[in-house]
Write a protein that holds these residues in place. Structure first.
Motif, PDB file in Angstrom:
ATOM      1  N   TYR A  26       0.799  -1.198   0.164  1.00  0.00           N
ATOM      2  CA  TYR A  26       0.094  -0.013  -0.018  1.00  0.00           C
ATOM      3  C   TYR A  26       0.898   1.145   0.019  1.00  0.00           C
ATOM      4  O   TYR A  26       2.135   1.343   0.101  1.00  0.00           O
ATOM      5  CB  TYR A  26      -0.934   0.095   1.247  1.00  0.00           C
ATOM      6  N   ASP A  28       1.670   4.694   1.993  1.00  0.00           N
ATOM      7  CA  ASP A  28       1.102   5.212   3.110  1.00  0.00           C
ATOM      8  C   ASP A  28       0.785   6.714   3.010  1.00  0.00           C
ATOM      9  O   ASP A  28       0.722   7.009   1.886  1.00  0.00           O
ATOM     10  CB  ASP A  28       2.276   5.066   4.129  1.00  0.00           C
ATOM     11  N   ASP A  29       0.759   7.419   4.038  1.00  0.00           N
ATOM     12  CA  ASP A  29       0.206   9.017   3.866  1.00  0.00           C
ATOM     13  C   ASP A  29       1.159   9.835   3.465  1.00  0.00           C
ATOM     14  O   ASP A  29       0.950  10.995   2.879  1.00  0.00           O
ATOM     15  CB  ASP A  29      -0.356   9.362   5.452  1.00  0.00           C
ATOM     16  N   GLY A  30       2.431   9.563   3.382  1.00  0.00           N
ATOM     17  CA  GLY A  30       3.538  10.275   2.851  1.00  0.00           C
ATOM     18  C   GLY A  30       3.673   9.906   1.496  1.00  0.00           C
ATOM     19  O   GLY A  30       4.640  10.524   0.535  1.00  0.00           O
ATOM     20  N   GLY A  31       2.866   8.858   0.747  1.00  0.00           N
ATOM     21  CA  GLY A  31       3.115   8.747  -0.555  1.00  0.00           C
ATOM     22  C   GLY A  31       4.092   7.596  -0.933  1.00  0.00           C
ATOM     23  O   GLY A  31       4.669   7.426  -2.162  1.00  0.00           O
ATOM     24  N   ASN A  32       4.528   6.966   0.403  1.00  0.00           N
ATOM     25  CA  ASN A  32       5.853   5.839   0.041  1.00  0.00           C
ATOM     26  C   ASN A  32       5.173   4.569  -0.079  1.00  0.00           C
ATOM     27  O   ASN A  32       4.038   4.299   0.333  1.00  0.00           O
ATOM     28  CB  ASN A  32       6.542   5.852   1.431  1.00  0.00           C
ATOM     29  N   GLN A  46      10.751   5.046  -0.609  1.00  0.00           N
ATOM     30  CA  GLN A  46      10.474   6.015  -0.806  1.00  0.00           C
ATOM     31  C   GLN A  46      10.992   6.214  -2.341  1.00  0.00           C
ATOM     32  O   GLN A  46      12.185   6.378  -2.805  1.00  0.00           O
ATOM     33  CB  GLN A  46      11.182   7.453  -0.229  1.00  0.00           C
ATOM     34  N   ASN A  71      -6.044  -0.043  -0.299  1.00  0.00           N
ATOM     35  CA  ASN A  71      -6.242   1.662  -0.540  1.00  0.00           C
ATOM     36  C   ASN A  71      -6.323   2.155   0.515  1.00  0.00           C
ATOM     37  O   ASN A  71      -7.282   2.218   1.341  1.00  0.00           O
ATOM     38  CB  ASN A  71      -7.423   1.634  -1.726  1.00  0.00           C
ATOM     39  N   HIS A  72      -5.513   3.316   0.521  1.00  0.00           N
ATOM     40  CA  HIS A  72      -5.711   4.415   1.977  1.00  0.00           C
ATOM     41  C   HIS A  72      -6.544   5.305   1.366  1.00  0.00           C
ATOM     42  O   HIS A  72      -6.337   6.012   0.275  1.00  0.00           O
ATOM     43  CB  HIS A  72      -4.331   4.732   2.322  1.00  0.00           C
TER      44      HIS A  72
END
Length: 72
Positions: A26, A28-32, A46, A71-72
């Motif tokens: 998935y 994460d909130d930081g796009g990683n 990253q 999916n977040h």
């Protein structure tokens, strides 16, 4: 967290792209990109040289390989 290019990431994970090795993936909130392996290892990547669309394509390919994509 591992910072890498898209090509470096693909080379590193290519042998492991299977639901036998990777349990889930998935963003994460930081796009990683986060991968949870079946042996309990969790790697965060990253990827610094690609678009969101390219990452979505990777996740789509993971899903085709039977890996759970969240999916977040």
């Amino acid at each position: 967290m591992k910072t890498c290019t898209l090509n470096e990431f693909l080379l590193a994970v290519k042998p492991w792209i299977s639901d036998e090795y990777i349990q889930k993936a998935y963003l994460d909130d930081g796009g990683n990109l986060v991968l949870h392996f079946r042996d309990g290892v969790r790697n965060v990547y990253q990827i610094d040289d690609c678009t969101a669309g390219q990452i979505k394509n990777i996740l789509r390919d993971f899903k085709k390989a039977g890996i759970e994509v969240i999916n977040h």
